[in-house]
Motif scaffolding. Structure first.
Motif, mmCIF file in Angstrom:
data_model
loop_
_atom_site.group_PDB
_atom_site.id
_atom_site.type_symbol
_atom_site.label_atom_id
_atom_site.label_comp_id
_atom_site.label_asym_id
_atom_site.label_seq_id
_atom_site.Cartn_x
_atom_site.Cartn_y
_atom_site.Cartn_z
ATOM 1 N N VAL A 21 85.068 32.230 -16.936
ATOM 2 C CA VAL A 21 85.820 31.451 -17.712
ATOM 3 C C VAL A 21 85.573 29.841 -17.571
ATOM 4 C CG1 VAL A 21 88.245 30.680 -18.310
ATOM 5 C CG2 VAL A 21 87.619 33.137 -18.250
ATOM 6 N N LEU A 37 97.211 33.765 -15.272
ATOM 7 C CA LEU A 37 97.375 34.695 -16.461
ATOM 8 C C LEU A 37 96.220 35.688 -16.326
ATOM 9 C CD1 LEU A 37 98.700 34.612 -20.109
ATOM 10 C CD2 LEU A 37 96.465 35.900 -19.463
ATOM 11 N N LEU A 38 94.879 34.889 -15.963
ATOM 12 C CA LEU A 38 93.787 35.935 -16.161
ATOM 13 C C LEU A 38 93.729 36.693 -14.864
ATOM 14 C CD1 LEU A 38 91.028 35.993 -17.790
ATOM 15 C CD2 LEU A 38 90.095 34.223 -16.204
ATOM 16 N N LEU A 54 97.823 23.698 -18.593
ATOM 17 C CA LEU A 54 97.293 24.679 -19.338
ATOM 18 C C LEU A 54 96.242 25.534 -18.661
ATOM 19 C CD1 LEU A 54 97.296 23.293 -22.980
ATOM 20 C CD2 LEU A 54 98.702 25.045 -21.917
ATOM 21 N N GLN A 55 95.297 24.776 -17.851
ATOM 22 C CA GLN A 55 93.939 25.426 -17.230
ATOM 23 C C GLN A 55 94.855 26.522 -16.035
ATOM 24 O OE1 GLN A 55 91.113 22.672 -15.682
ATOM 25 N NE2 GLN A 55 90.271 24.224 -14.573
ATOM 26 N N LEU A 57 97.704 27.605 -15.979
ATOM 27 C CA LEU A 57 98.600 28.811 -16.598
ATOM 28 C C LEU A 57 97.627 29.707 -17.005
ATOM 29 C CD1 LEU A 57 101.393 29.615 -17.673
ATOM 30 C CD2 LEU A 57 100.743 28.665 -19.841
ATOM 31 N N PHE A 58 96.409 29.320 -17.654
ATOM 32 C CA PHE A 58 95.490 30.296 -18.357
ATOM 33 C C PHE A 58 94.650 30.991 -17.080
ATOM 34 C CE2 PHE A 58 91.272 31.542 -20.026
ATOM 35 C CZ PHE A 58 91.743 32.273 -20.902
ATOM 36 N N LEU A 59 94.462 30.443 -16.086
ATOM 37 C CA LEU A 59 93.762 31.036 -14.903
ATOM 38 C C LEU A 59 94.681 31.855 -14.319
ATOM 39 C CD1 LEU A 59 91.520 28.081 -13.612
ATOM 40 C CD2 LEU A 59 90.789 30.369 -14.827
ATOM 41 N N THR A 72 102.610 32.596 -12.545
ATOM 42 C CA THR A 72 101.947 33.482 -13.763
ATOM 43 C C THR A 72 101.193 34.632 -13.318
ATOM 44 O OG1 THR A 72 101.782 31.364 -14.640
ATOM 45 C CG2 THR A 72 100.413 33.221 -15.744
#
Length: 265
Positions: free
Chosen positions: A30, A11-12, A4-5, A7-9, A225
């Motif tokens: 973040v 995406l960011l 998840l980390q 994926l989120f980074l 991503t």
């Protein structure tokens, strides 16, 4: 890094790299907000490669014709087609390339402070708003010259300071030089290709020479991503440019600066 980390980074990075809101600031802030461990050089390489592939693919027709005409111009010793634009992209890349090589340690170790990100986020956000407010922005890519390329390139070098935003400050410079929003944004995105390629090469060399362990699952998740989100962000940014202008990003930066001040300072 967990899934998840990564994926989120990813995406960011994909979302913020080409919007005028500073990807470097978000990638620093973040983890600070969520108390995450620094993602490391290998992950930074993955997301940079993802965004590089996105901009090359999106502007593939332009990239091909500019590269072709640039090589033909060199061989014939005269400007052919978009050969001049190829030269301007080279000129625009030189300042940031030299500044990056000379100041890399300072940038990585001394300029990542929250106070600096707060100041650059606010100041350069407001400056973008002023530039977008100014009238008589009509210049096209065909009207550019080497002085324009150099000035935008110097602006790009300033963007090495976290929080400034590479796309934000280069678009700002283009608007102050009288370029239309479309011209300033397009030149900014094309200028991202050589400098992002250079940054990726430096990070690849760092990973290779330092024998850094690579988390390949995080590398793949972050890279894919960032690629998908970046190509989507470019498309919608250009599509909505004339409708919304730059002020939504200016407002976002002012709010972000307020959050930084309230939470992290």
């Amino acid at each position: 890094m967990d899934f998840l980390q990564a994926l989120f980074l990813g995406l960011l990075q994909g979302l913020t790299e080409f919007l005028p809101i500073s990807s470097s600031a978000h990638l620093i802030l973040v983890p600070a907000f969520f108390d995450w461990v620094d993602q490391g050089v290998a992950f930074d390489l993955a997301v940079h490669v993802g965004t590089l592939l996105a901009v090359v693919l999106y502007f593939r027709a332009d990239v091909f014709s500019i590269a072709r005409d640039g090589l033909i111009s060199i061989s014939r010793r005269r400007v052919v087609g978009q050969g001049a634009l190829a030269l301007y992209l080279v000129i625009g890349t030189i300042p940031a390339g030299l500044a990056g090589l000379a100041l890399l340690d300072i940038i990585d170790n001394e300029l990542r402070a929250v106070e600096i990100i707060f100041a650059t986020t606010l100041f350069f956000g407001l400056l973008l708003g002023v530039a977008d407010w100014m009238p008589k922005r009509q210049r096209s890519l065909d009207s550019l010259n080497w002085k324009d390329a150099l000035l935008v390139g110097i602006a790009q070098a300033i963007a090495l300071v976290p929080g400034t935003s590479r796309s934000g400050i280069t678009i700002t410079a283009g608007l102050f030089l009288g370029m239309s929003r479309e011209t300033a944004s397009r030149f900014s995105f094309l200028l991202a290709i050589p400098i992002t390629a250079l940054a990726s090469a430096v990070k690849l060399l760092e990973v290779a020479t330092a024998d850094i362990a690579v988390d390949w699952s995080a590398f793949l998740v972050g890279g894919v991503t960032s690629f998908i989100i970046a190509i989507t962000a470019i498309h919608f940014f250009l599509k909505w440019l004339n409708k919304v202008g730059m002020w939504p990003y200016v407002v976002y930066r002012v709010i972000l600066a307020g959050v930084i001040y309230a939470v992290l300072m």
